[in-house]
Write a protein that holds these residues in place. Structure first.
Motif, mmCIF file in Angstrom:
data_model
loop_
_atom_site.group_PDB
_atom_site.id
_atom_site.type_symbol
_atom_site.label_atom_id
_atom_site.label_comp_id
_atom_site.label_asym_id
_atom_site.label_seq_id
_atom_site.Cartn_x
_atom_site.Cartn_y
_atom_site.Cartn_z
ATOM 1 N N ILE A 44 17.531 13.474 11.385
ATOM 2 C CA ILE A 44 17.027 14.108 10.176
ATOM 3 C C ILE A 44 17.632 13.395 8.985
ATOM 4 O O ILE A 44 18.838 13.110 8.950
ATOM 5 N N SER A 45 16.780 13.071 8.005
ATOM 6 C CA SER A 45 17.268 12.480 6.757
ATOM 7 C C SER A 45 16.941 13.417 5.598
ATOM 8 O O SER A 45 15.940 14.141 5.634
ATOM 9 N N ASP A 46 17.764 13.383 4.580
ATOM 10 C CA ASP A 46 17.644 14.300 3.440
ATOM 11 C C ASP A 46 16.924 13.595 2.299
ATOM 12 O O ASP A 46 17.424 12.604 1.737
ATOM 13 N N LEU A 47 15.757 14.097 1.941
ATOM 14 C CA LEU A 47 14.975 13.501 0.865
ATOM 15 C C LEU A 47 15.602 13.757 -0.507
ATOM 16 O O LEU A 47 15.308 13.041 -1.473
ATOM 17 N N GLU A 49 18.770 13.548 -1.327
ATOM 18 C CA GLU A 49 19.915 12.690 -1.608
ATOM 19 C C GLU A 49 19.446 11.266 -1.887
ATOM 20 O O GLU A 49 18.431 10.805 -1.364
ATOM 21 N N ARG A 50 20.210 10.542 -2.701
ATOM 22 C CA ARG A 50 19.901 9.150 -3.014
ATOM 23 C C ARG A 50 19.966 8.309 -1.738
ATOM 24 O O ARG A 50 20.950 8.355 -1.012
ATOM 25 N N GLY A 51 18.928 7.536 -1.473
ATOM 26 C CA GLY A 51 18.902 6.688 -0.285
ATOM 27 C C GLY A 51 18.480 7.413 0.973
ATOM 28 O O GLY A 51 18.469 6.823 2.057
ATOM 29 N N MET A 52 18.114 8.688 0.880
ATOM 30 C CA MET A 52 17.651 9.461 2.046
ATOM 31 C C MET A 52 18.574 9.262 3.256
ATOM 32 O O MET A 52 18.173 8.762 4.300
ATOM 33 N N PRO A 53 19.848 9.646 3.129
ATOM 34 C CA PRO A 53 20.789 9.403 4.232
ATOM 35 C C PRO A 53 20.485 10.289 5.442
ATOM 36 O O PRO A 53 19.865 11.349 5.326
ATOM 37 N N LEU A 54 20.934 9.831 6.571
ATOM 38 C CA LEU A 54 20.857 10.651 7.773
ATOM 39 C C LEU A 54 21.849 11.793 7.658
ATOM 40 O O LEU A 54 23.008 11.606 7.254
ATOM 41 N N VAL A 55 21.371 12.973 8.042
ATOM 42 C CA VAL A 55 22.264 14.135 8.017
ATOM 43 C C VAL A 55 22.442 14.739 9.404
ATOM 44 O O VAL A 55 23.270 15.626 9.599
ATOM 45 N N TYR A 56 21.632 14.237 10.365
ATOM 46 C CA TYR A 56 21.783 14.718 11.739
ATOM 47 C C TYR A 56 21.208 13.681 12.705
ATOM 48 O O TYR A 56 20.149 13.083 12.438
ATOM 49 N N VAL A 57 21.899 13.459 13.830
ATOM 50 C CA VAL A 57 21.384 12.650 14.950
ATOM 51 C C VAL A 57 21.776 13.340 16.245
ATOM 52 O O VAL A 57 22.882 13.894 16.351
ATOM 53 N N PRO A 133 8.554 19.327 0.729
ATOM 54 C CA PRO A 133 9.412 18.811 1.811
ATOM 55 C C PRO A 133 10.777 18.394 1.262
ATOM 56 O O PRO A 133 10.864 17.773 0.192
ATOM 57 N N THR A 134 11.785 18.741 2.012
ATOM 58 C CA THR A 134 13.152 18.382 1.616
ATOM 59 C C THR A 134 13.797 17.412 2.596
ATOM 60 O O THR A 134 14.782 16.754 2.254
ATOM 61 N N HIS A 135 13.260 17.316 3.794
ATOM 62 C CA HIS A 135 13.840 16.476 4.841
ATOM 63 C C HIS A 135 12.736 15.782 5.641
ATOM 64 O O HIS A 135 11.583 16.208 5.614
ATOM 65 N N TYR A 136 13.113 14.695 6.278
ATOM 66 C CA TYR A 136 12.238 14.056 7.269
ATOM 67 C C TYR A 136 12.857 14.220 8.647
ATOM 68 O O TYR A 136 14.052 13.931 8.852
ATOM 69 N N LEU A 137 12.054 14.724 9.574
ATOM 70 C CA LEU A 137 12.460 14.829 10.973
ATOM 71 C C LEU A 137 11.894 13.622 11.713
ATOM 72 O O LEU A 137 10.688 13.371 11.667
ATOM 73 N N GLY A 138 12.763 12.855 12.373
ATOM 74 C CA GLY A 138 12.332 11.655 13.090
ATOM 75 C C GLY A 138 12.556 11.767 14.588
ATOM 76 O O GLY A 138 13.615 12.213 15.031
#
Length: 572
Positions: A44-47, A49-57, A133-138
């Motif tokens: 999961i990445s956070d839209l 935050e700057r740079g859309m960092p990963l927040v969960y793997v 949307p606030t996050h991307y689920l990959g």
């Protein structure tokens, strides 16, 4: 972060449940465990935050990439792309993220150890608290193995399995591409390995395969752009040229690269090659070049010393004639245009007709009566000789039955058999079936064999001949002494007759050496129990000399020219 994931995943589940109230809901505690149970990587990445960092793997994502959670969290996942940041799939991802849309791509990523893997990635935009949307689920799946298998399958459809060079279909396709993308000319050569059958028979098929692999390797090392195996022992290559004048030097370089001996199975083998080539450019297509190189190769194979031959317009004309002849011969078979004329064979002591040689003729609709030397070679090249020979033996056997009906002393009919028929047909069974169908006695039929067939004195060939003799048919060597004459044949093969070539008979009265040779053949044959037929007798002097040498039978214009079936019936 786990709480965030629970909330996000739970939100998705609640949304789904609301849309489907009749379906039982999934407890959020179970939902929270699902990512780590999945074989696919989840991130999961956070839209926001700057740079859309990963927040969960999840653990599968860590296992696939080789990075730990601590090394991944807080970083943009694009670092996994390494230096392959120009992949078109990456732009597709950027466009979808800009629109906050879902997207699915397959792209190259790199593990922590630097190894490449193919990643089938699906991205879904989600909202934790509703709204935008606030996050991307990959969801990431490692498809490296399946892509490698697919690539291997694709390669196997393009390559020759034994030598790994291109097969002929891919060669034509790639040559067309080479012609379109290159302004300067290319040389296209076709190469045929002479007497490949002898290597397979003498050393074994595994050794033959080793030789083919070595040939392919040598051709590849010539600097050719494309190398192909077009047939059992035939190769082709396309070689770029600076200009057309370089063709001769290039073909010589290729020839020299193939010339050194081949080391296989502890032996060194010298191999000869026939070679034909053509020079082409953007104005010609690949299929035309392949056909023209093949026409030049055919001329090379027909030459006594396997000369290297450049294509000429005459080759094209010959190739068209061969194609036309093939079509005409196929039609001739359908319309029963092949027939036999019969030349008498007489007992030299009494002058009585005791046999006849069945001589194949083609009643061509345009060119009239054609003798075998005009078409048998082509029939053997194309395989049509099998159909012609099968029909021919049936015709001769039926004719023998008709002629010998009520005859106290039967006429024996000689029938010429192609070596190809011995190799590709079960001759004993075929002859037996023909005799049964026609009602002919086996003793009325004699098969004339060429000396070239005797050269291949394999155990299988000897077995075939012995089975034919067990049927009762005769076996004769035609034109003895003109090809690979070897007295060993007389010991090894179950022969019944030797035919002395007309070249030894002509001028017999003036040549002491010819008389000595013929006397020797007759004496040896008599001791071994063979009959002897002298061909080409045209004068009474020749007949008298041969009779005095105790030659059994004679054939030639002195006794009669070949005549039609009706003419021969009237003659006897």
């Amino acid at each position: 972060m786990t709480e965030l994931f629970k909330a996000g995943f739970g939100s998705l589940i609640r949304t789904t449940a609301a849309a489907n109230p009749r379906r039982p809901s999934v407890p959020e505690a179970i939902a929270a465990r699902l990512p780590d149970l999945s074989r696919d990587g989840v991130a999961i990445s956070d839209l926001r935050e700057r740079g859309m960092p990963l927040v969960y793997v999840n653990s599968a994502f860590q296992d696939t990439t080789g990075y730990s959670s601590d090394e991944l969290i807080g970083r943009n996942c694009r670092f996994l792309q390494g230096s392959d940041c120009l992949q078109p799939e990456i732009q597709s991802m950027r466009d979808a993220i800009a629109r906050r849309a879902d997207v699915a791509v397959t792209l190259k990523n790199y593990r922590k150890d630097g190894s490449l893997f193919w990643n089938e990635l699906r991205l879904a935009a989600v909202s934790i608290a509703g709204g935008e949307p606030t996050h991307y689920l990959g969801l990431m799946r490692d498809v490296t193995a399946s892509r490698a298998a697919a690539a291997q399958i694709a390669q196997s459809t393009r390559a020759d399995m034994l030598t790994s060079v291109l097969n002929r279909y891919s060669f034509v396709e790639d040559t067309d591409i080479l012609l379109r993308t290159r302004e300067r000319p290319i040389l296209l050569a076709k190469i045929d390995m002479a007497r490949f059958h002898d290597i397979n028979e003498g050393y074994g098929y595994d050794v033959g395969d080793q030789v083919l692999v070595q040939i392919a390797r040598r051709l590849t090392n010539t600097g050719a752009a494309l190398v192909c195996r077009t047939g059992s022992n035939e190769f082709a290559l396309a070689h770029p040229l600076g200009n057309a004048d370089e063709a001769q030097a290039t073909i010589e370089m290729i020839r020299h690269s193939l010339a050194p001996r081949y080391l296989v199975a502890g032996a060194t083998i010298r191999i000869r090659f026939a070679m034909g080539y053509v020079v082409g450019n953007q104005t010609t297509d690949a299929m035309t070049l392949v056909r023209r190189a093949g026409a030049a190769l055919h001329r090379s194979k027909s030459s006594a010393f396997l000369d290297v031959c450049a294509f000429s317009p005459e080759d094209d004309r010959r190739a068209r004639n061969r194609l036309r002849m093939t079509n005409e011969m196929q039609q001739a078979l359908e319309h029963d245009e092949f027939d036999f004329h019969y030349q008498p064979q007489v007992d030299l002591a009494t002058g009585t007709i005791v046999g006849a040689e069945a001589l194949l003729r083609w009643h061509h609709g345009l060119f009239g009566m054609q003798s075998p030397d005009k078409f048998v070679g082509h029939a053997e090249d194309t395989g049509l000789i099998l159909d012609i020979g099968a029909s021919g033996l049936r015709t001769v056997a039926d004719f023998a039955t008709r002629v010998n009906r009520d005859r106290p002393v039967p006429i024996v009919f000689s029938f010429n058999v192609s070596p190809i028929e011995f190799k590709l047909r079960d001759m004993p069974k075929f002859v037996s079936d023909v005799l049964t169908a026609s009602g002919a006695d086996a003793a009325w039929i004699k098969l004339e064999l060429t000396e070239s067939l005797m050269v291949e004195s394999s155990a299988e060939m000897l077995s075939i001949m012995r089975h034919l003799r067990e049927l009762g048919v005769g076996l004769s060597i035609d034109d003895f002494g003109t090809g690979y004459a070897n007295l060993r044949y007389l010991e090894d093969f179950p022969l019944t007759e030797i035919k002395i070539d007309r070249g030894f008979v002509k001028g017999l009265a003036q040549s002491r050496s010819k008389r000595v040779i013929i006397e020797s053949i007759i004496r040896i044959s008599s001791e071994l129990g063979f009959h002897v037929v002298a061909e080409g007798i045209e004068t009474e002097v020749e007949r008298t000399l041969l009779r005095d040498m105790d030659c059994d039978f004679g054939q030639g214009f002195l006794f009669g020219r070949p005549v039609s079936a009706a003419g021969f019936e009237a003659l006897v």
